[in-house]
Structures are given as structure tokens and as C-alpha cells.
Design an enzyme around this catalytic site. Sequence first.
Site, PDB file in Angstrom:
ATOM      1  N   ARG A  89       0.857  -1.185   0.000  1.00  0.00           N
ATOM      2  CA  ARG A  89       0.000   0.000   0.000  1.00  0.00           C
ATOM      3  C   ARG A  89       0.891   1.232   0.000  1.00  0.00           C
ATOM      4  O   ARG A  89       1.979   1.236   0.598  1.00  0.00           O
ATOM      5  CB  ARG A  89      -0.894   0.031   1.256  1.00  0.00           C
ATOM      6  N   HIS A 107      -1.072   0.345  -9.790  1.00  0.00           N
ATOM      7  CA  HIS A 107      -1.744  -0.583  -8.855  1.00  0.00           C
ATOM      8  C   HIS A 107      -2.327  -1.785  -9.622  1.00  0.00           C
ATOM      9  O   HIS A 107      -3.546  -1.985  -9.639  1.00  0.00           O
ATOM     10  CB  HIS A 107      -2.845   0.159  -8.069  1.00  0.00           C
TER      11      HIS A 107
HETATM   12  P1  NAP Z   1      -1.552 -11.858   4.533  1.00  0.00           P
HETATM   13  O1  NAP Z   1      -1.718 -13.245   4.007  1.00  0.00           O
HETATM   14  O2  NAP Z   1      -2.468 -11.379   5.607  1.00  0.00           O
HETATM   15  O3  NAP Z   1      -0.046 -11.724   5.031  1.00  0.00           O
HETATM   16  C1  NAP Z   1       0.411 -10.623   5.740  1.00  0.00           C
HETATM   17  C2  NAP Z   1       1.849 -10.862   6.210  1.00  0.00           C
HETATM   18  O4  NAP Z   1       2.308  -9.664   6.836  1.00  0.00           O
HETATM   19  C3  NAP Z   1       1.945 -11.975   7.260  1.00  0.00           C
HETATM   20  O5  NAP Z   1       3.117 -12.724   7.066  1.00  0.00           O
HETATM   21  C4  NAP Z   1       2.024 -11.192   8.581  1.00  0.00           C
HETATM   22  O6  NAP Z   1       2.730 -11.865   9.615  1.00  0.00           O
HETATM   23  C5  NAP Z   1       2.814  -9.976   8.138  1.00  0.00           C
HETATM   24  N1  NAP Z   1       2.590  -8.843   9.043  1.00  0.00           N
HETATM   25  C6  NAP Z   1       1.423  -8.219   9.335  1.00  0.00           C
HETATM   26  N2  NAP Z   1       1.610  -7.252  10.245  1.00  0.00           N
HETATM   27  C7  NAP Z   1       2.930  -7.269  10.552  1.00  0.00           C
HETATM   28  C8  NAP Z   1       3.751  -6.525  11.435  1.00  0.00           C
HETATM   29  N3  NAP Z   1       3.261  -5.555  12.225  1.00  0.00           N
HETATM   30  N4  NAP Z   1       5.070  -6.828  11.500  1.00  0.00           N
HETATM   31  C9  NAP Z   1       5.588  -7.819  10.735  1.00  0.00           C
HETATM   32  N5  NAP Z   1       4.862  -8.576   9.863  1.00  0.00           N
HETATM   33  C10 NAP Z   1       3.555  -8.293   9.783  1.00  0.00           C
HETATM   34  O7  NAP Z   1      -1.668 -10.801   3.350  1.00  0.00           O
HETATM   35  P2  NAP Z   1      -1.424 -11.041   1.785  1.00  0.00           P
HETATM   36  O8  NAP Z   1      -2.559 -11.730   1.156  1.00  0.00           O
HETATM   37  O9  NAP Z   1      -0.077 -11.637   1.594  1.00  0.00           O
HETATM   38  O10 NAP Z   1      -1.467  -9.520   1.241  1.00  0.00           O
HETATM   39  C11 NAP Z   1      -0.611  -8.531   1.760  1.00  0.00           C
HETATM   40  C12 NAP Z   1      -1.033  -7.154   1.272  1.00  0.00           C
HETATM   41  O11 NAP Z   1      -0.733  -6.986  -0.111  1.00  0.00           O
HETATM   42  C13 NAP Z   1      -2.533  -6.852   1.346  1.00  0.00           C
HETATM   43  O12 NAP Z   1      -2.925  -6.510   2.654  1.00  0.00           O
HETATM   44  C14 NAP Z   1      -2.692  -5.711   0.364  1.00  0.00           C
HETATM   45  O13 NAP Z   1      -2.563  -4.467   1.015  1.00  0.00           O
HETATM   46  C15 NAP Z   1      -1.514  -5.890  -0.592  1.00  0.00           C
HETATM   47  N6  NAP Z   1      -1.993  -6.219  -1.957  1.00  0.00           N
HETATM   48  C16 NAP Z   1      -1.628  -5.409  -2.983  1.00  0.00           C
HETATM   49  C17 NAP Z   1      -2.039  -5.720  -4.262  1.00  0.00           C
HETATM   50  C18 NAP Z   1      -1.620  -4.898  -5.438  1.00  0.00           C
HETATM   51  O14 NAP Z   1      -2.127  -5.083  -6.547  1.00  0.00           O
HETATM   52  N7  NAP Z   1      -0.685  -3.992  -5.293  1.00  0.00           N
HETATM   53  C19 NAP Z   1      -2.836  -6.852  -4.493  1.00  0.00           C
HETATM   54  C20 NAP Z   1      -3.183  -7.638  -3.422  1.00  0.00           C
HETATM   55  C21 NAP Z   1      -2.755  -7.310  -2.142  1.00  0.00           C
HETATM   56  P3  NAP Z   1       2.167 -13.227  10.285  1.00  0.00           P
HETATM   57  O15 NAP Z   1       2.196 -14.256   9.177  1.00  0.00           O
HETATM   58  O16 NAP Z   1       3.124 -13.536  11.358  1.00  0.00           O
HETATM   59  O17 NAP Z   1       0.775 -12.918  10.735  1.00  0.00           O
HETATM   60  C1  GLV Z   2      -5.471  -4.975  -3.981  1.00  0.00           C
HETATM   61  O1  GLV Z   2      -4.775  -4.035  -3.796  1.00  0.00           O
HETATM   62  C2  GLV Z   2      -5.922  -5.878  -2.975  1.00  0.00           C
HETATM   63  O2  GLV Z   2      -5.774  -5.579  -1.786  1.00  0.00           O
HETATM   64  O3  GLV Z   2      -6.459  -6.935  -3.344  1.00  0.00           O
END
Ligand code: NAP
Ligand code: GLV
Length: 309
Positions: free
Chosen positions: A224, A272
Site C-alpha cells: 500500500r 496498482h
Molecule cells: P496476509 O496473508 O495477511 O499476510 C500478511 C503478512 O504480513 C503476514 O506474514 C504477517 O505476519 C505480516 N505482518 C502483518 N503485520 C505485521 C507486522 N506488524 N510486523 C511484521 N509482519 C507483519 O496478506 P497477503 O494476502 O499476503 O497480502 C498482503 C497485502 O498486499 C494486502 O494486505 C494488500 O494491502 C496488498 N496487496 C496489494 C495488491 C496490489 O495489486 N498492489 C494486491 C493484493 C494485495 P504473520 O504471518 O506472522 O501474521
Molecule cells: C489490492 O490491492 C488488494 O488488496 O487486493
Amino acid sequence: MQILFHAGGIDPAPWIQSFKSTLPQAQLREWREGDDAAADYAVVWKPPAAMLRGRVGLKAIFNLGAGVDAILQLGDALPPTVPLVRIDDAGMADQMAEYVTHAVLGYYRRLDEHAANIRQREWRYIKPNQKQDFSIGIMGLGVLGSRIASALAQFDFPLRGWSRTAKQLPGVESFAGESQLAEFLKGTRLLICVLPLTPHTQDILNRQTLSALAPESYLINVARGAHLVEEDLLALVQSGHIKGATLDVFRQEPLPADHPFWNEPRIVITPHMSAMTLRADSVRQISNKIAAIERGEAVAGVVDLARQY
Ligand code: NAP
Ligand code: GLV
């Protein structure tokens, strides 16, 4: 079964049509101002507060993205006991791995520098990077970060990951929590941010953390915009400490026309798009989860409201 749909700015018709084929027994309708009739489920992206405030009877709210920061900003307009369910991969992890691998290999093979030379019609040798000096750090090892790690592991980069809780992923050195952040950053040459946006992670890419990276390092932010203090990155790019950055997300989107990033060739901008919500995969996933909830089963991807992801 009644399902409310709202995805600001997105044409609802093809979505509603897709849900009709996977959930033929359901009645789907696009939510409009003033609609407070009963519904069993809501499928949303960036919904207005009025859609959800005071709503009773919902069994779940499905967020049409992985990140739930925008919907959590609704605060007390969100019905407090209704499970909020995020998109759980549904084709996003592969897209993210493709995007990040492309950027990593480009920096590692110095293709950005070659491209700049070629534009000047210069045929010039550039000393290659060595893998042992090209340690890659991934912030966030969840659904997307762990897929990025498995993609990069194929190339034998030294890999490290930082998460809230310690992980055991093949070929990835694990660092966890605030106490290990400095150690994680210190040996990192290329930093990838794929964290959720929470009060703990906002502004985490700042002058202090980015200065802790190895000299001539790189940044890829696909999480983000509010993770990054943009003026701090610009200063570090201009000083040469950060050699290049690839940014898919920004504090303000679309990126304003007068933003200084447009004029900085060492910063690559994309709109994005690193991992998009795929309609067919997402409709299938949500429909399967609705069927599971109807059978009284638990589903994956329920957001922990205390952690905010
Ligand atoms: P997820 O499965 O919830 O994984 C989040 C990871 O971040 C986990 O490993 C978590 O640790 C870690 N984390 C959270 N808070 C933390 C902290 N305070 N300190 C250290 N580590 C922390 O999320 P995801 O599906 O991988 O997605 C991640 C993010 O990508 C989304 O929230 C979204 O904002 C972004 N995203 C962007 C796009 C784009 O097109 N640019 C698309 C999709 C998503 P634990 O495993 O220990 O809980
Ligand atoms: C996109 O940014 C998502 O959070 O899926």
C-alpha cells in the site's frame, strides 16, 4: 438467499452474472443509496458506510481484495460481529510473483542500467552483480509474500523474510517482530514490501528503515502507498543510497500529475496492477465459501479485527 453487491467504480453486471451461474439459488442485487432491505451476504470493494451501518442479519461480508485497510476505515459502520472475509489468493499470488520476479531480475541483471545506455546508443559492459551480495528481504510472508519467496528461491538468491510471527519456509531466513527488524534490514540489498496496511505498518518504509539497507539497494513496494514515506524515498534515491525503486502503490492514487516520482527515472511506476482481483477465480472462491457457511463450516480468510488483517 439475498446477496448485496457494491464495488465502487466497477461495472456490477458481469459480476452479478457470474454469481448467478455459481450460486443459482441466490438473488443478487447491486446496493443503491437507501436500500436497507434484508440480505444474507455482502460482496464489496470500498463500500460506502451507509451500505453496512446498522445492518443486521448478514452472515458474512466478502471483501473483493486481499487488503482490508479501506473497509476497516469504516470503523463503527462495520457490523461488529459479522465475519469479514478477504480474497485468499484466487490467482493473485501468481500475479504478484510474476511482477516481483520481473523487477528483481531486472535489477539483479542491471537491465535498467543497460536500457539507459542503449537509449544513449552506448555499447557498454557493466560489472554483473554477484548473488551472494544480493540478499533479498521480503516484508510480509503471508499468502502473497510466501509465493514471492518460492518464486525467487528458484534462482538461489539469499532470501530473508520479516513477519509478525516466525516462519519456516524453504530457503528463507526468518526474522520476526519489531525486535528483529533492524537485523533483517541490515543485510538486505533488495527490499520487497507486501505487508498489510495497519497502524503498526503505516510509514514503515521511511528514512530510518531505508537508510539501514545496504548501499545501492533497491525497493519494490506492492503493498500500500501509505507504507512508504514518499519524500524519504526520493531523497535517498537522489543521494544514491537507493539505486532504484519499483512502486505499484502510492499514497494518492492515481498518482497526481505534479508528483515528483514522474520525473525520477530511477523510480518505476505502475498503476496498482501487480495483483488484480480475477473475476472468475474470486466468484468461485466466494461462492464456495458461501456454500460452506450455509453448511455450518468454517472458512479461510476471515480477517482478525484486532490485528487488522
Ligand atoms: P496476509 O496473508 O495477511 O499476510 C500478511 C503478512 O504480513 C503476514 O506474514 C504477517 O505476519 C505480516 N505482518 C502483518 N503485520 C505485521 C507486522 N506488524 N510486523 C511484521 N509482519 C507483519 O496478506 P497477503 O494476502 O499476503 O497480502 C498482503 C497485502 O498486499 C494486502 O494486505 C494488500 O494491502 C496488498 N496487496 C496489494 C495488491 C496490489 O495489486 N498492489 C494486491 C493484493 C494485495 P504473520 O504471518 O506472522 O501474521
Ligand atoms: C489490492 O490491492 C488488494 O488488496 O487486493
